[in-house]
Design a protein around this motif. Sequence first.
Motif, PDB file in Angstrom:
ATOM      1  N   SER A 140      26.842 -20.859 -17.142  1.00 42.22           N
ATOM      2  CA  SER A 140      27.521 -20.554 -18.410  1.00 42.22           C
ATOM      3  C   SER A 140      26.845 -19.416 -19.150  1.00 42.22           C
ATOM      4  CB  SER A 140      27.536 -21.791 -19.309  1.00 42.22           C
ATOM      5  OG  SER A 140      28.338 -22.771 -18.726  1.00 42.22           O
ATOM      6  N   HIS A 157      33.079 -19.081 -16.010  1.00 46.73           N
ATOM      7  CA  HIS A 157      32.980 -17.900 -16.877  1.00 46.73           C
ATOM      8  C   HIS A 157      33.516 -16.625 -16.237  1.00 46.73           C
ATOM      9  CE1 HIS A 157      30.978 -18.785 -20.709  1.00 46.73           C
ATOM     10  NE2 HIS A 157      30.731 -19.933 -20.096  1.00 46.73           N
ATOM     11  N   SER A 176      32.890 -18.161 -23.679  1.00 48.62           N
ATOM     12  CA  SER A 176      33.692 -19.131 -22.915  1.00 48.62           C
ATOM     13  C   SER A 176      35.149 -19.164 -23.359  1.00 48.62           C
ATOM     14  CB  SER A 176      33.087 -20.527 -23.062  1.00 48.62           C
ATOM     15  OG  SER A 176      32.866 -20.820 -24.418  1.00 48.62           O
ATOM     16  N   ARG A 205      24.360 -15.704 -27.343  1.00 49.09           N
ATOM     17  CA  ARG A 205      25.125 -15.198 -26.188  1.00 49.09           C
ATOM     18  C   ARG A 205      26.345 -14.487 -26.759  1.00 49.09           C
ATOM     19  NH1 ARG A 205      28.204 -19.556 -22.486  1.00 49.09           N
ATOM     20  NH2 ARG A 205      29.274 -19.706 -24.480  1.00 49.09           N
ATOM     21  N   LYS A 213      38.989 -18.578 -19.686  1.00 46.68           N
ATOM     22  CA  LYS A 213      37.867 -17.752 -20.159  1.00 46.68           C
ATOM     23  C   LYS A 213      38.193 -16.303 -19.775  1.00 46.68           C
ATOM     24  CE  LYS A 213      34.318 -21.388 -20.163  1.00 46.68           C
ATOM     25  NZ  LYS A 213      34.975 -22.630 -19.774  1.00 46.68           N
ATOM     26  N   HIS A 244      25.644 -25.083 -16.536  1.00 48.18           N
ATOM     27  CA  HIS A 244      26.508 -25.795 -17.483  1.00 48.18           C
ATOM     28  C   HIS A 244      26.018 -27.236 -17.626  1.00 48.18           C
ATOM     29  CE1 HIS A 244      30.398 -27.704 -18.811  1.00 48.18           C
ATOM     30  NE2 HIS A 244      30.206 -26.737 -19.691  1.00 48.18           N
TER      31      HIS A 244
HETATM   32  N1  DSN Z   1      30.398 -24.922 -23.171  1.00 51.37           N
HETATM   33  C1  DSN Z   1      31.166 -23.819 -22.648  1.00 51.37           C
HETATM   34  C2  DSN Z   1      30.421 -22.541 -22.789  1.00 51.37           C
HETATM   35  O1  DSN Z   1      30.417 -22.050 -23.907  1.00 51.37           O
HETATM   36  O2  DSN Z   1      29.903 -21.958 -21.839  1.00 51.37           O
HETATM   37  C3  DSN Z   1      31.672 -24.017 -21.284  1.00 51.37           C
HETATM   38  O3  DSN Z   1      32.279 -25.255 -21.127  1.00 51.37           O
END
Ligand code: DSN
Length: 449
Positions: free
Chosen positions: A184, A212, A32, A378, A239, A133
């Motif tokens: 997300s 994203h 992110s 991730r 992002k 999200h």
């Molecule tokens: N919480 C964030 C993420 O890492 O996807 C987006 O706001």
Amino acid sequence: MEDFANLFTQLIEASYAHEQYRDIECINLIASEGIKSPAVKEIMRLCMDLECRYSEGDNDLQGHVKERHYQGQKYITIIENCAADLVKLLFKCNWTDVRLVSGTHANLATFKGLSMATKNRKMVVAPLSCGAHISHDYTGLAGQVLSLEIINLAYDINELNIDVDKSIDIIKAARPGIVTLGASLFLFPHPVKELKEVTEEVGAYLVYDAAHVLGLIAGGEFQDPLKEGADFVTASTHKTFPGPQGGLILGNLTDERMEKAIKAVQRAVFPLSASNVHLARLPAVGVAALELKVFGRELAKQTVRNAQTAGEYLYEHGLKVLGADKGFTRSHQIAVDVRAFGGGKRVAKDLEEANIILNKNLLPYDDQDNRDNPSGIRIGFQDVTRRGFKESDIKYLCDLMLDVITYRRKPQEVKKDVLEFKKQFNKVEYGFNSIKEALEYVERELKNS
Ligand code: DSN
């Protein structure tokens, strides 16, 4: 005064130390986050007076300034309008709102506006553990702040995507005012085209959260949600869109249905959820838009290639990377199940010890209440791609990660290699080195056109 002095010194020292630590010494893989070019940083430094100013009021149906309640707006109005128009040109749409301070704020205004326009408090979304999200969820903004009734779409764990047939039935039965796609944890394009008809049939609006993937959309490497039928796109600007922290909303004013919705969303921005526009970010949004226009395609291609390379390499070396039968990902991220190595919490912490920064993540088959130690991690490749990582660099990075994840080497040992490796990547690519360079570029293009 002593307490004040100590705290102040600590604050300043930590601020300097942070810049050195995360920008110079770490490899940043949080999906992110984004990285800014020298030109974006330059314009942000230049805008310190804008950072002091107020500009609250209404916008018109082009997303331009309609009325501002303060004096001194001569240049501010031009700045707001140009930032909006650059965004509209980049995403080929005729309406935007660039006044949002974050992607979550963009969701807040969109969900609130559409629930007012439809007089319907139901929203259908993907489940949180399947990548939605927190702001879409009943445990977050949508449920707890906006009091929307949240109904989950069906998700196919094998396909790592929304189950279209079952979701059509859910939407028909629920008759929501809003259907929200986008995520997300976002590996593969969502079925926008497939859910468009049923969404309209029940009188709902289709929202797509592109926080994203906004930069990948601009680069033509991910689905174009507006073209596929989304009514509104919400996003953040920091992002894969490589601008300042903030948010925006995109849409097309095509008919009365959209006019009603756009007016309601604009009202949900001002006066319902913001008073002032955070002006100092707007010129930087414009610079980032130009960078994506010029470099976006190559940047997006290399970003996705890097993510796919990592997926394949980690999989070949024994990790359970999700989506192996589908090429691992079509976005900037991959997801890895690390339960066999102690779970997401342990792996993320140990990698942090090696200066490799990523986050633990729920995977689609996790219990969504197990956010503290989910099965997965991730990994996002937008930062390293912009710093110049190509496929061979990604493979070396994967080796360093494998050392830590599979307990081959101690994180502190790996950290030495990370520090050495990172020294090779001290420039930001796919962007302009200065505002002068960006201006010269557009002047040249104008002359040649
Ligand atoms: N919480 C964030 C993420 O890492 O996807 C987006 O706001």
